[in-house]
Design a protein around this motif. Structure first.
Motif, PDB file in Angstrom:
ATOM      1  N   GLU A  60     -13.788   2.508  -5.084  1.00  0.00           N
ATOM      2  CA  GLU A  60     -14.134   1.757  -3.875  1.00  0.00           C
ATOM      3  C   GLU A  60     -13.505   0.359  -3.866  1.00  0.00           C
ATOM      4  N   THR A  61     -13.591  -0.347  -4.996  1.00  0.00           N
ATOM      5  CA  THR A  61     -13.159  -1.748  -5.002  1.00  0.00           C
ATOM      6  C   THR A  61     -11.657  -1.907  -4.832  1.00  0.00           C
ATOM      7  N   LYS A  62     -10.877  -0.867  -5.169  1.00  0.00           N
ATOM      8  CA  LYS A  62      -9.421  -0.946  -5.022  1.00  0.00           C
ATOM      9  C   LYS A  62      -8.913  -0.146  -3.823  1.00  0.00           C
ATOM     10  N   ARG A  63      -9.824   0.354  -3.016  1.00  0.00           N
ATOM     11  CA  ARG A  63      -9.441   1.177  -1.867  1.00  0.00           C
ATOM     12  C   ARG A  63      -8.520   0.412  -0.913  1.00  0.00           C
TER      13      ARG A  63
ATOM     14  N   ALA B 269      -7.257   4.271  -6.548  1.00  0.00           N
ATOM     15  CA  ALA B 269      -8.534   4.509  -5.867  1.00  0.00           C
ATOM     16  C   ALA B 269      -8.543   5.884  -5.207  1.00  0.00           C
ATOM     17  N   ARG B 270      -7.439   6.231  -4.570  1.00  0.00           N
ATOM     18  CA  ARG B 270      -7.342   7.539  -3.917  1.00  0.00           C
ATOM     19  C   ARG B 270      -7.375   8.657  -4.961  1.00  0.00           C
ATOM     20  N   GLN B 271      -6.700   8.440  -6.087  1.00  0.00           N
ATOM     21  CA  GLN B 271      -6.684   9.447  -7.149  1.00  0.00           C
ATOM     22  C   GLN B 271      -8.098   9.678  -7.688  1.00  0.00           C
ATOM     23  N   LEU B 272      -8.854   8.611  -7.854  1.00  0.00           N
ATOM     24  CA  LEU B 272     -10.228   8.750  -8.344  1.00  0.00           C
ATOM     25  C   LEU B 272     -11.085   9.533  -7.357  1.00  0.00           C
ATOM     26  N   ARG B 273     -10.979   9.204  -6.084  1.00  0.00           N
ATOM     27  CA  ARG B 273     -11.791   9.909  -5.091  1.00  0.00           C
ATOM     28  C   ARG B 273     -11.369  11.375  -4.978  1.00  0.00           C
ATOM     29  N   ASP B 274     -10.065  11.628  -5.050  1.00  0.00           N
ATOM     30  CA  ASP B 274      -9.586  13.013  -5.015  1.00  0.00           C
ATOM     31  C   ASP B 274     -10.089  13.783  -6.239  1.00  0.00           C
ATOM     32  N   GLY B 275     -10.100  13.115  -7.394  1.00  0.00           N
ATOM     33  CA  GLY B 275     -10.598  13.764  -8.610  1.00  0.00           C
ATOM     34  C   GLY B 275     -12.075  14.089  -8.511  1.00  0.00           C
ATOM     35  N   GLU B 276     -12.843  13.181  -7.927  1.00  0.00           N
ATOM     36  CA  GLU B 276     -14.273  13.444  -7.724  1.00  0.00           C
ATOM     37  C   GLU B 276     -14.475  14.673  -6.829  1.00  0.00           C
ATOM     38  N   ALA B 277     -13.690  14.753  -5.746  1.00  0.00           N
ATOM     39  CA  ALA B 277     -13.808  15.887  -4.831  1.00  0.00           C
ATOM     40  C   ALA B 277     -13.396  17.193  -5.505  1.00  0.00           C
TER      41      ALA B 277
END
Length: 279
Positions: A94-97, A108-116
Motif C-alpha cells: 500500500e505505502t509504495k502503490r 507494490a503491484r507485485q506484492l498485491r498480485d502475489g497476495e491474489a
C-alpha cells in the motif's frame, strides 16, 4: 500437527521455530543451504517453487518468502489435508502503490498480485489462508533497513540522523511470529489480509535517534537537514524513494489484528543485541 515453514532462517523464522517447538509441533523447515541439526526441526534442502522435496501430510504451511513463488508451488503441490496457510506480505503493497519511483510501484503491484495468487491457489485446494502485512521489521539483526544502519554507525562511529516528520511503526519480528501462531488457531482470520505494525507510532527522526541511543558504543550524530535530503533525492536515484517518504506516515492499523488474534505488539524499545545477526 506437522507445520512446514518456508523462510525458517529469516528474522521471523528465528523467533517462530522455538515457539512452534514449545507448542510440541512437528516442524519441517526448508532452506537453500544445508543446516546443522536442530532438535525438533527436520531441515529440508530446496527452493520455491520447483525444488521442494516431497513432504508428508501437513496441518499448516507458514511462509516468509515471496508470495508468488509460494502460490506457484501450491498450485502444483499435493495437499490432501488442506493445511492452514499463513504467509507474510508487506505494508509496502500500500505505502509504495503511488510512489514516484517506478520500481517501487512495481514492487507494490507485485506484492498485491502475489497476495491474489496465493488466495486463488489456497481456495483451489480448499485451504484456509491468512496474509500478514508487516511494517518495518526489526529484532534479530537480519533486516535490511535498521540493522545495516546500526552496524555501519558502530563501525564508523558516525550516525546520520535524517530529519523527518513522517510517522513510523517498527514491528518486532517476534510479535509477527506470535501473530502467526495466533492465526493458525483462529478460524475467523481465514481469508483476511491483516496489517501488523509495532505498538508505537513515532516520528522517523525519533526512530533513528532511538537506534543510535541503543548502540553499545558512542557515535557522533550527523544531522541531515531537509535541503540536503532533497538534494540527495536528485543526485542519488536509488535513494529517491526512501528519502521522499521521510515526511510520509508509514503505519498500520492494528485494530483487526488485536480484535481477531489478540496480539498487541510491543513499543519500539531497541537494544544493542537486536542489531547483530544470530550466531
Amino acid at each position: 500437527m506437522t507445520v512446514l515453514v518456508f523462510g525458517a532462517s529469516s528474522q521471523i523464522g528465528h523467533f517462530l521455530l522455538p515457539r512452534l517447538l514449545a507448542s510440541d509441533e512437528s516442524v519441517l523447515a526448508l532452506s537453500r543451504q544445508p543446516r546443522s541439526v536442530q532438535a525438533g526441526v527436520t531441515w529440508l534442502q530446496g527452493t520455491l517453487p520447483d525444488r521442494v522435496p516431497a513432504v508428508p501430510p501437513l496441518s499448516a504451511i507458514v511462509s516468509f518468502g515471496p508470495l508468488q513463488k509460494l502460490a506457484d508451488w501450491l498450485a502444483q503441490a499435493s495437499l490432501p489435508d488442506a493445511p492452514r496457510v499463513i504467509a507474510t506480505s508487506s505494508m509496502s503493497a500500500e505505502t509504495k502503490r503511488d510512489s514516484s519511483v517506478p520500481a517501487e510501484r512495481a514492487l507494490a503491484r507485485q506484492l498485491r498480485d502475489g497476495e491474489a495468487a496465493l488466495a486463488a491457489a489456497c481456495e483451489w485446494h480448499g485451504c484456509a489462508w491468512t496474509v500478514l502485512r508487516p511494517t518495518l521489521v526489526y529484532g534479530a539483526g537480519l533486516d535490511k533497513s535498521l540493522s545495516p544502519i546500526a552496524r555501519r554507525a558502530m563501525r564508523l562511529r558516525l550516525f546520520p540522523l535524517p530529519s523527518g516528520r513522517g510517522l513510523r511503526q517498527p514491528v518486532h519480528a517476534d510479535d509477527i511470529a506470535q501473530a502467526v501462531l495466533a492465526a493458525l488457531e483462529c478460524p475467523a482470520a481465514a481469508g483476511r489480509i491483516l496489517p501488523i505494525g509495532g505498538g508505537e507510532r513515532l516520528r522517523s527522526g525519533e526512530m533513528f535517534a532511538r537506534v543510535r541511543r541503543s548502540l553499545p558504543c558512542a557515535t557522533v550524530p550527523l544531522p541531515l537537514p531537509g535541503w540536503l535530503l532533497r538534494l540527495g533525492q536528485r543526485a542519488l536515484p536509488p535513494l529517491r524513494g526512501p528519502l521522499s517518504r521521510l515526511d510520509s506516515d508509514l503505519v498500520a492499523d492494528n485494530g483487526e489484528l488485536q480484535r481477531l488474534l489478540g496480539i498487541h505488539p510491543r513499543p519500539f524499545r531497541p537494544e544493542a543485541a537486536m542489531w547483530q545477526p544470530p550466531r
